[in-house]
Design a protein around this motif. Structure first.
Motif: not given
Length: 504
Positions: A390-391, A393-398, A371-378
């Protein structure tokens, strides 16, 4: 009941499939037959689309289905179907609009209130059509017309109750659409309906409209609560169920993932443990994305699949830059071992982005996610606290799926000790790799270090780092300097002048 369904919704033959992608998962498998349901939302939210998909799902099973429009013409309904490329030949369409004669002066009632006559006439016409079609699924679009015809809340509620009892006796599942155009939103139908779905349309100051739905109630059925993003595409409405990592829990022991660069693996204590997340943190240009791509390429060379989601850098620039460093992505893109996806935060909702990651893991077997980058995700999230939730949950799932996740975080500033990140995700990540600029001998150079690693031991040293035409070069530990992380290091007084910073 708001307890979420566990994993894939059960294939219960008693439940009716809605025909809407992702919605059955939220509803715990589908809709209970012979019940009355309410779908409410403002105009343009997609109520007609979801209703037609529900009817076509029944028509594909050979069921008689019926669409009753009280506000739109049949031509308008056909236009909606045509925009999605649908064939409504299996759907009985009935138009219950007031006739043109109702506008004539002699048709204006004086003894009785118009609502008393018109409601009765509409009901008679409706029941006659139902007797002819004998549907198993029926949609009423929309309740605002019935509300106006009823005139009072008491008559309106009694009319809805009568419709519910009538159709329940005919073994028919009813969908009522409400456009919420009443001055005051009442809860009359919500209390009568077996389940209530609300569609919402949000219009940010920039970018496309964001749509989401929520199940307000569902009697006797476990469903997934909270808001779920959805999108209206050609072909219908698609829902992106909110990710619940606990539904995918599993324990597994997997080997480490090598980067293909021995010195980088040594810095990380042998590589990255599968099922962990790593945050690559540093100023723009320090090599964060390049390190992430290096791990993706190493996985592809072993025959594993990687997926890269680029928020900030264009795909053409990424491919050109990697090729200039001897990291050729093209062969792996051709065989599908490396998958690139450009993410436009103005067009892609957070729920849809999570659905894309799940697709990469489940459908394509991706073992590395970047995921490149967290800045864009934000920028895709309305508020930072929702991003963190949400992050997580996503990291736990992965992690439960055994995927190595690489998060790129760009800090504000270029050099010095006052570097800041737009969102602190360091406590969520299992490892944190820090990349820094520093000044020496009239040059700006780069350094790399591992600040945190939950998966095991790692080097505490700070190593020199360089991006060359032959790829990444990680040098020897910079033991002859102190203050490297400040950006302006000084030679250690108890050591001689430093040798070359990089082992070439």
């Amino acid at each position: 009941m708001t307890a979420p369904p566990s994993g894939t919704p059960p294939d219960d033959p008693k439940l009716l499939k809605t025909g809407v992608g992702g919605l059955d998962e939220i509803l715990g498998g589908g809709l209970l037959p012979d019940r009355l349901y309410l779908v409410e939302g403002t105009p343009g939210a997609g109520k007609t689309t979801i209703a037609l998909q529900f009817l076509m799902a029944g028509a594909r099973l050979g069921e008689p289905v019926m669409y009753v429009t009280l506000s739109e013409t049949l031509e308008e309904v056909a236009g909606v179907a045509a925009s999605h490329g649908w064939d409504l030949s299996g759907v009985a369409l009935r138009e219950m609009l007031p006739s043109q004669q109702a506008l004539q002066p002699e048709e204006q009632y004086t003894v009785f209130h118009p609502s008393e006559v018109e409601l009765g006439e509409t009901t008679v016409r409706l029941l006659k059509e139902v007797e002819q079609v004998n549907p198993r699924r029926v949609v009423f679009d929309s309740l605002s017309e019935l509300r106006l015809l009823a005139g009072s809340s008491l008559r309106y509620r009694r009319q809805i109750l009568a419709l519910k009892q009538f159709f329940a006796g005919r073994h028919c599942t009813v969908l009522l659409l409400d456009d919420m155009t009443a001055m005051e939103h009442d809860l009359q139908v919500q209390s009568i309906a077996h389940a209530v779905l609300r569609l919402e349309q949000l219009n940010p100051h920039y970018g496309t409209a964001r749509r989401r739905l929520i199940v307000l109630k569902y009697r006797g059925q476990a469903y997934r609560g909270g808001f779920h993003d959805y999108k209206i595409r050609r072909g219908g409405l698609v829902v992106f169920p909110r990710l619940v990592a606990a539904e995918h829990a599993r324990h597994q022991t997997l080997p480490r993932l090598s980067s293909g660069v021995d010195a980088l693996d040594a810095l990380l204590g042998g590589g990255m443990e599968r099922g962990t997340s790593t945050l690559l943190l540093g100023a723009p240009g320090t090599g964060k994305s390049t390190v992430a791509v290096q791990f993706a390429l190493a996985a592809a060379r072993r025959g594993e699949t990687s997926a890269l989601f680029a928020f900030d850098e264009s795909l053409s620039t990424l491919r050109t830059r990697c090729a200039g460093m001897g990291m050729d992505l093209e062969p792996h893109l051709a065989d599908g071992k490396v998958r690139l996806r450009q993410v436009d935060t103005a067009e892609l909702s957070p729920g849809e982005f999570v659905a894309c990651i799940r697709e990469a893991v489940v459908e394509f077997g991706a073992r590395v996610i970047v995921i490149d980058s967290l800045n864009g995700y934000l920028n895709a999230m309305p508020d930072e606290k929702f991003l963190i939730a949400q992050l997580h949950e996503l990291l736990t799932y992965l992690g439960q799926a055994g995927v190595v996740t690489l998060l790129v975080g760009a800090e504000h500033g270029l050099i010095g000790t006052q570097m800041q990140t737009p969102v602190d995700a360091s406590y969520l990540a299992d490892a944190v790799v820090l990349l820094r600029y520093y000044e020496t001998d009239g040059e700006v150079r780069q350094a790399i270090s591992v600040m945190k690693k939950r998966g095991g031991r790692h080097e505490r040293s700070i190593r020199g780092f360089e991006m060359t035409s032959q790829g990444l070069v990680v040098g020897e530990p910079l033991k002859r300097f102190r203050g490297i992380l400040t950006g302006v290091p000084t030679p250690s007084p108890d050591l001689a002048s430093p040798p070359g910073l990089l082992a070439r």
